[in-house]
Design an enzyme around this catalytic site. Structure first.
Site, short mmCIF file in Angstrom:
data_model
loop_
_atom_site.label_atom_id
_atom_site.label_comp_id
_atom_site.label_asym_id
_atom_site.label_seq_id
_atom_site.Cartn_x
_atom_site.Cartn_y
_atom_site.Cartn_z
N SER A 112 -11.41 3.14 57.46
CA SER A 112 -12.56 3.01 56.54
C SER A 112 -12.04 2.63 55.15
O SER A 112 -10.92 2.99 54.78
CB SER A 112 -13.27 4.35 56.46
OG SER A 112 -14.13 4.38 55.34
N SER A 113 -12.89 1.98 54.37
CA SER A 113 -12.48 1.59 53.01
C SER A 113 -12.35 2.81 52.10
O SER A 113 -11.77 2.71 51.02
CB SER A 113 -13.49 0.61 52.41
OG SER A 113 -14.78 1.21 52.36
N CYS A 114 -12.83 3.98 52.54
CA CYS A 114 -12.73 5.15 51.66
C CYS A 114 -11.33 5.76 51.64
O CYS A 114 -11.10 6.75 50.94
CB CYS A 114 -13.78 6.20 51.99
SG CYS A 114 -13.51 6.96 53.58
N TYR A 141 -12.84 13.25 55.05
CA TYR A 141 -12.91 12.14 56.01
C TYR A 141 -11.80 11.13 55.71
O TYR A 141 -11.11 10.65 56.63
CB TYR A 141 -14.29 11.48 55.87
CG TYR A 141 -14.49 10.25 56.71
CD1 TYR A 141 -14.70 10.35 58.08
CD2 TYR A 141 -14.51 8.98 56.14
CE1 TYR A 141 -14.92 9.21 58.86
CE2 TYR A 141 -14.73 7.84 56.90
CZ TYR A 141 -14.93 7.96 58.26
OH TYR A 141 -15.13 6.84 59.02
N LYS A 145 -8.64 9.75 58.04
CA LYS A 145 -8.41 8.33 58.35
C LYS A 145 -7.02 7.88 57.88
O LYS A 145 -6.37 7.07 58.54
CB LYS A 145 -9.50 7.46 57.70
CG LYS A 145 -10.86 7.59 58.40
CD LYS A 145 -10.79 7.05 59.82
CE LYS A 145 -12.11 7.07 60.54
NZ LYS A 145 -12.02 6.62 61.94
N HIS A 184 -25.91 6.43 56.54
CA HIS A 184 -25.44 5.61 55.42
C HIS A 184 -26.65 4.96 54.73
O HIS A 184 -27.78 5.04 55.22
CB HIS A 184 -24.47 4.53 55.92
CG HIS A 184 -23.15 5.08 56.33
ND1 HIS A 184 -22.81 5.28 57.64
CD2 HIS A 184 -22.09 5.50 55.60
CE1 HIS A 184 -21.60 5.79 57.70
NE2 HIS A 184 -21.12 5.94 56.48
#
Ligand code: GFB
Length: 326
Positions: A112-114, A141, A145, A184
């Site tokens: 994920s981009s987070c 989260y 990841k 989301h």
């Protein structure tokens, strides 16, 4: 010689019921893959280490796509941090370590981009990983990841595996979760605007300030990119990701404000009333735009515009409205 995964080779997609996994199954099927392995949760609990090891040993897939994850929007991440870190760590460890034990050479992990720092320079390059503090609303989260990326990287370094990680930007599309609180932003707003338009409401509440910037990728584009990356020759993959990088950004390279997004969702759903901003809800990261130049150099770019993607998602939502509302 190409080292693409052969179309008659068994490919296990973990998480095939989710939005990302189901899109990858559709993509593989469209490309002619004949042996796509999937296992419903009733048959295989990905949090059960022994069950996952046994399954991978028996099935002997040529490749594994790890699309299973506990996911949710900003509020779900905030409300259930223990679930988000624990379930994702469990799934990642079971599937990645299990794949290695079963002798699986190729694996694709979806992140994920987070994973990038909250204030990473924009657009965010792959080498921004672990250079700063994470966004607090989704830190658990993100840590899970990041652990997934490092698991893949470590099995490659120690055991010569070819485990690749792709970091999709914020995804949306058919099969998304339209829960009013836990989803989301795109499915959350789509449902709220749709219901408001049907009732003829004068206003709809939108969370935060509207100023955060986000990049949105249609899940079918994500699936096409993922299979493209899975099938890159190993030398090509390594030339673009080494040294010490084993992940690749997947996005459109274009972002918009949450206000612009909300206006676009209102247009698509036919809502003509006012937007009311609820400042008591968190904004999250100020901006999350991916640098997708490595992916472009590897021969892939997104093709579905946000307007097209929103219309397609809304058509899916309307066709499934009865089951979504339960
Ligand atoms: O989609 P979202 O939850 O993802 O929120 P994040 C994006 C932005 O939209 C935030 C605003 O600034 C929200 O405050 N927003 C406005 C809304 N209205 C709504 C609404 O009705 N629902 C939602 N959900 N947001 C998630 C992470 O963060 O992104 C996850 O928490 C994951 O871990 C995911 O990484 C891709 O980009 O803020």
């Amino acid at each position: 010689m190409s080292d693409a995964v052969y179309r008659d080779a068994p490919v296990f997609v973990a998480g095939h019921r989710g939005m990302a996994g189901s899109a990858i199954v559709r993509r593989l099927a469209a490309l002619g893959y004949r042996r796509i392995l999937t296992a419903p949760r009733s048959e295989l609990d990905l949090a059960d280490q022994a069950a996952v090891r046994g399954y991978l040993q028996r099935q002997q897939p040529a490749a594994v796509v790890l699309a299973a994850a506990r996911v949710g929007g900003i509020q779900a991440n905030n409300n259930y941090p223990a679930d988000f870190i624990a379930e994702n760590l469990q799934i990642e460890l079971n599937v990645i370590d299990g794949a290695h034990r079963a002798g699986v050479q190729r694996l694709l992990f979806l992140g994920s981009s987070c994973i990038y720092p909250r204030l990473a320079p924009q657009p965010m390059r792959e080498d921004a990983l672990l250079t700063g503090l994470l966004e607090p609303t989704n830190e658990p989260y993100a840590v899970a990841k990041i652990a997934g990326i490092k698991l893949c990287e470590s099995f490659n370094r120690q055991h010569g595996r070819d485990y690749r990680s792709v970091m999709p930007t914020n995804l949306y599309g058919p099969g998304d979760n339209f829960h009013p609180e836990d989803s989301h932003v795109i499915p959350g707003l789509m449902r709220r605007f749709h219901e408001a338009a049907q009732r003829g409401d004068a206003e709809v509440v939108v969370w935060g300030s509207g100023t955060p910037m986000r990049e949105f990728l249609h899940v079918d584009d994500m699936a096409a990119a993922s299979v493209h990356v899975m099938n890159l020759p190993r030398d090509t993959w390594q030339a673009h990701t080494q040294p010490m990088l084993s992940h690749l950004n997947v996005g459109t390279g274009v972002d918009c404000s949450i206000r612009e997004l909300a206006e676009a969702v209102a247009r698509v759903t036919g809502f003509r009333g006012r937007l009311v901003w609820d400042a008591s809800k968190p904004d999250g990261a100020p901006r999350k735009l991916m640098d997708v130049s490595r992916l472009a150099a590897l021969g892939w770019k997104a093709s579905i515009t946000l307007e097209e993607g929103l219309r397609d998602t809304y058509a899916w939502f309307r066709a499934h409205a009865a089951e979504i509302r339960g």
